[in-house]
Design an enzyme around this catalytic site. Structure first.
Site, PDB file in Angstrom:
ATOM      1  N   LYS A 124       1.044  -1.353  -0.042  1.00 38.46           N
ATOM      2  CA  LYS A 124      -0.138   0.038   0.128  1.00 38.46           C
ATOM      3  C   LYS A 124       0.836   1.378   0.047  1.00 38.46           C
ATOM      4  O   LYS A 124       1.844   1.209   0.484  1.00 38.46           O
ATOM      5  CB  LYS A 124      -0.866  -0.241   1.159  1.00 38.46           C
ATOM      6  N   HIS A 127       1.671   7.000   2.727  1.00 35.12           N
ATOM      7  CA  HIS A 127       1.104   8.244   2.293  1.00 35.12           C
ATOM      8  C   HIS A 127       1.578   9.402   3.496  1.00 35.12           C
ATOM      9  O   HIS A 127       2.109   9.131   4.045  1.00 35.12           O
ATOM     10  CB  HIS A 127      -0.582   8.269   1.966  1.00 35.12           C
ATOM     11  N   HIS A 130       1.098   8.621   7.161  1.00 44.46           N
ATOM     12  CA  HIS A 130       2.230   7.891   7.896  1.00 44.46           C
ATOM     13  C   HIS A 130       3.177   8.635   8.237  1.00 44.46           C
ATOM     14  O   HIS A 130       4.162   8.276   8.765  1.00 44.46           O
ATOM     15  CB  HIS A 130       2.902   6.741   6.731  1.00 44.46           C
TER      16      HIS A 130
HETATM   17  N1  ARG Z   1       0.132  -0.984   9.878  1.00 42.90           N
HETATM   18  C1  ARG Z   1      -1.016  -0.354  10.508  1.00 42.90           C
HETATM   19  C2  ARG Z   1      -1.724   0.833  10.122  1.00 42.90           C
HETATM   20  O1  ARG Z   1      -0.999   1.404   8.593  1.00 42.90           O
HETATM   21  C3  ARG Z   1      -0.351   0.749  11.694  1.00 42.90           C
HETATM   22  C4  ARG Z   1       0.378  -0.582  12.893  1.00 42.90           C
HETATM   23  C5  ARG Z   1       0.427   0.077  14.099  1.00 42.90           C
HETATM   24  N2  ARG Z   1       1.316  -0.724  15.084  1.00 42.90           N
HETATM   25  C6  ARG Z   1       0.521  -1.837  15.770  1.00 42.90           C
HETATM   26  N3  ARG Z   1       1.285  -2.438  16.706  1.00 42.90           N
HETATM   27  N4  ARG Z   1      -0.621  -1.977  15.591  1.00 42.90           N
HETATM   28  O2  ARG Z   1      -2.760   1.473  10.254  1.00 42.90           O
END
Ligand code: ARG
Length: 564
Positions: A124, A127, A130
């Protein structure tokens, strides 16, 4: 700085309160005529059953006043006015000897902090949202490290889940290898979108995707190979962004890392009698806490995001024995983290209280040109590249003869974007506009970097100064005193920002330092001063200011340039 400590120690001997208690009570009065520090006596009045104004009077008479111009009792407050020459000499000598270590401390020695940040999803786009997590996480990492904590930066990559079944199905049908080579994430996004379009016409594609994911979970060769490839090409692209931002992680243990650690979580929950069945799924009931249940296993037996976060937290405690375990993730996930932390607590892990969700808002665009059609995302890399280009144009206009324009444009452009993200109170949304972020006169990265370069230019022109031939008591104008006081509070500001997990407190402080410096610079001559001892004192103040700006920006992950 030291002042709060000095006052606390003196008051502690007089009152019997601990220095920590007193330090927390000490306030910075709103107006200069009320002193530089104030100690409210109201809490003490309660324990002593005595009027606060009597206590402040008594303390005023008894307290050691060295280092202070005067100490006054006003109502229930004890107001301290610091001795300006003492303040100037102490602060500036400390900064000039400690240099890049100024502002640092050792209060976190022996304690480890795990920081989960950035954590984009494979295949993905990385963006603009992030960057919020990336910038805040990186700043917290640097700020905690500066206070002696050992930090572990964890990129919890989103590299597992049913979407990989769809991606694999799409890959096998429509991938353009050449495009994948060039712009992997754009190509992966294209085939992912195509999958959804095609699946509407032909629903059997969904079954095929499910089969691919099942095969992936079972470790079948072809699926594992494709999953690895997708992850690999995505990481190359993410790393390009991390390189631009000069950000490093200590661990890339993402969601897939916990595949073999899920059974244990489910067993632990079972043992504790926490699992209930609900419509075929296994959940932890959280009614008592006014939350929807935390889903552990879906009806098809697959574990989910939350299960992985339970496993990850347990793994982090075992591996790093953290003092605090921080997650820098957007506020839409607030409930998710509450559920995870509550479940950990129910499992008997008291350290669940040391798990902290540091949330943040959304990124919105004010510029017409930037706002894209609904559904489109703005790739961070494009945004950063545009920032660098725009910074270059501005530099061309301002200083056409500058030598290393490209290097400067990079530092200024990227710095401007990161600064914008960190200036914001993190739970508020960011309204992004080029006008604002690259304005050399606004509260921006370029403004602060420019102030730094201006200070450095003065020091270059002075060609050194003799610190032993300096009279600090001559730095007694309002602007000078204000600036010195600000410089003296650097460590306090960092500690305060860390207590709230709010880098913007440090960012705004740096803006304040730059503004106060420019006021001083505009009102008081430096190089043309006849009085050598005053000139040297002012140069020392300029020197110290550039050190604080540089150290402060560096804790935010932003560089400076010597000329711009
Ligand atoms: N990959 C997730 C997102 O983009 C965020 C992960 C954050 N960390 C975690 N331990 N849940 O929404």
């Amino acid at each position: 700085m030291e002042y709060k400590k000095i006052i606390s120690e003196r008051l502690s001997t007089l009152t019997g309160l601990s220095t920590e208690t007193i330090e927390k009570l000490i306030e910075i009065p709103p107006k200069p005529d009320m002193g530089d520090f104030a100690f409210p006596c109201f809490q003490l009045a309660k324990t002593l059953r005595k009027a606060p104004n009597l206590i402040s009077q008594e303390l005023k008479d008894k307290i050691d006043k060295s280092g202070f111009e005067k100490v006054e009792a006003v109502g229930g407050y004890l107001n301290f006015f610091v001795d300006k020459s003492y303040l100037a000499k102490n602060t500036l000598s400390k900064i000039l000897t400690e240099k890049e270590k100024y502002g640092h401390s050792n209060i976190g020695k022996g304690k480890t902090i795990t920081i989960d940040f950035s954590s984009p999803n494979i295949a993905k786009p990385f963006h603009v949202g992030h960057l919020y997590s990336t910038a805040i996480g990186n700043a917290l990492y640097k700020m905690f490290s500066s206070q002696g904590y050992k930090c572990v930066g964890i990129n919890h990559l989103g590299d597992w889940g049913t979407q990989f079944g769809k991606l694999i199905a799409a890959y096998k049908r429509w991938v353009d290898e050449e495009a994948l080579e060039k712009e992997p994430i754009k190509e992966l996004l294209r085939i992912y979108v195509k999958f959804h379009e095609e699946a509407e016409k032909d629903p059997s594609l969904e079954d095929i995707a499910r089969m691919h994911f099942k095969n992936l979970e079972d470790g079948k060769e072809e699926e594992v190979m494709l999953w690895k490839k997708i992850k690999e090409v995505s990481l190359i692209e993410f790393n390009r962004i991390y390189d631009m931002l000069k950000i490093k992680f200590d661990s890339y243990a993402g969601e897939s890392f916990y595949n073999d650690k899920m059974d244990e979580v489910v067993e632990l929950l079972q043992e504790k009698g926490l699992l209930t069945e609900s419509k075929g799924a296994l959940v932890v009931n959280l009614d008592e806490y006014n939350m929807p249940p935390c889903i552990i296993k879906k009806s098809d037996g697959a574990t989910i995001y939350a299960t992985r976060d339970l496993a990850a937290a347990i793994y982090r405690k075992r591996t790093y024995d953290f003092y605090k375990n921080i997650y820098v993730v957007g506020t839409p996930q607030t409930l998710h983290f509450k559920q995870v932390f509550t479940t950990l607590k129910l499992m008997g892990f008291d350290w669940a209280d040391d798990c902290i969700h540091v949330g943040f808002g959304l990124v919105k665009f004010a510029d017409k040109k930037l706002s894209t059609r609904k559904g489109d995302v703005i790739f961070l890399e494009d945004l950063l590249k545009e920032a660098i280009e725009r910074a270059k144009e501005l530099i061309e206009q301002k200083n056409a003869s500058l030598e290393n324009k490209d290097e400067v444009a990079k530092v200024v452009g990227i710095g401007a974007v990161v600064f914008t993200y960190l200036k914001n109170n993190r739970e508020r949304d960011i309204i992004f506009s080029w006008e604002d972020i690259l304005n050399f006169d606004g509260e921006t990265g370029p403004y602060v970097q420019y102030s730094y370069a201006r200070g450095r230019s003065v020091l270059r022109k002075a060609n050194g100064y003799d610190i032993s031939n300096t009279d600090f008591s001559k730095l007694n104008s309002q602007e000078e005193t204000e600036l010195i006081k600000l410089l003296a509070s650097f460590n306090d500001v960092i500690i305060n920002a860390l207590e709230k997990y709010e880098p913007s407190i440090l960012t705004r402080y740096i803006i304040d330092v730059a503004k106060t410096f420019n006021k001083f610079y505009n009102l008081h001559p430096i190089l043309s001063v006849e009085d050598e001892m005053l000139k040297n004192a002012r140069l020392a103040l300029v020197d110290a200011t550039t050190i604080v700006i540089k150290n402060g920006l560096s804790l935010l992950g932003i560089d400076v340039v010597e000329r711009m």
